[in-house]
Write a protein that holds these residues in place. Structure first.
Motif: not given
Length: 166
Positions: A29-30, A76-78, A80-86
């Motif tokens: 991830p990332h 983004a890593h995934n 389909r999900t909201l990630e704080s890093t996006q």
């Protein structure tokens, strides 16, 4: 380049579907912060492309990814999900290569200027931009060779380097 494409062709699974990892494994991830997910809105609907950051304000992708409204998602890593890093960045300007041909996909390369379509990476250097291939991920996939466009890329990025919206 041909030997590399043949090697990739042998590694690809003929049963792979869109969204699956083909001939590889999921990245940590990332660990690839330069990768971009591109959402394109056009009169026929929404499509997605891959791309990569070439400078803090430019993303490189394929010219066939052009549309009326484009957003770039970084971090983004995934998807389909909201990630704080996006980070979702609206594209201010799309700059397809002036010689791009939609009919035969010649010069299928584009720069997207943002406010702040996936690469072929060999030895940690981006060598190509996916141009076209089978939707199932089966070979052969065709890549636009980045090195052939370096003069245009440098000229274009220099020309728009100082431009900022009011």
């Amino acid at each position: 380049m041909w030997p590399l494409l043949l090697l990739v062709a042998f590694l690809l699974s003929p049963r792979a579907r869109a969204g699956q990892i083909i001939g590889g494994r999921e990245a940590r991830p990332h660990s690839r912060p330069y990768m971009a997910y591109i959402q394109i809105r056009s009169p026929v609907g929404i499509k997605v492309c891959g791309g990569f950051l070439v400078r803090e304000d430019f993303v490189m992708t394929a010219a066939h990814c052009l549309g009326s409204q484009i957003n770039v998602i970084l971090g983004a890593h995934n998807i389909r999900t909201l990630e704080s890093t996006q980070q979702r960045i609206p594209v201010l300007r799309s700059i397809p290569h002036p010689g791009y041909s939609q009919q035969n996909k010649r010069n299928d390369i584009m720069l997207l200027q943002g406010d702040s379509g996936g690469p072929l990476v060999c030895s940690n250097v981006a060598q190509g931009v996916v141009s076209y291939g089978d939707r199932m991920g089966t070979p052969p996939a065709v890549f636009t060779r980045i090195s052939s466009f370096l003069p245009w890329i440098r000229r274009t990025m220099r020309r728009f380097q100082e431009w900022r919206p009011e």
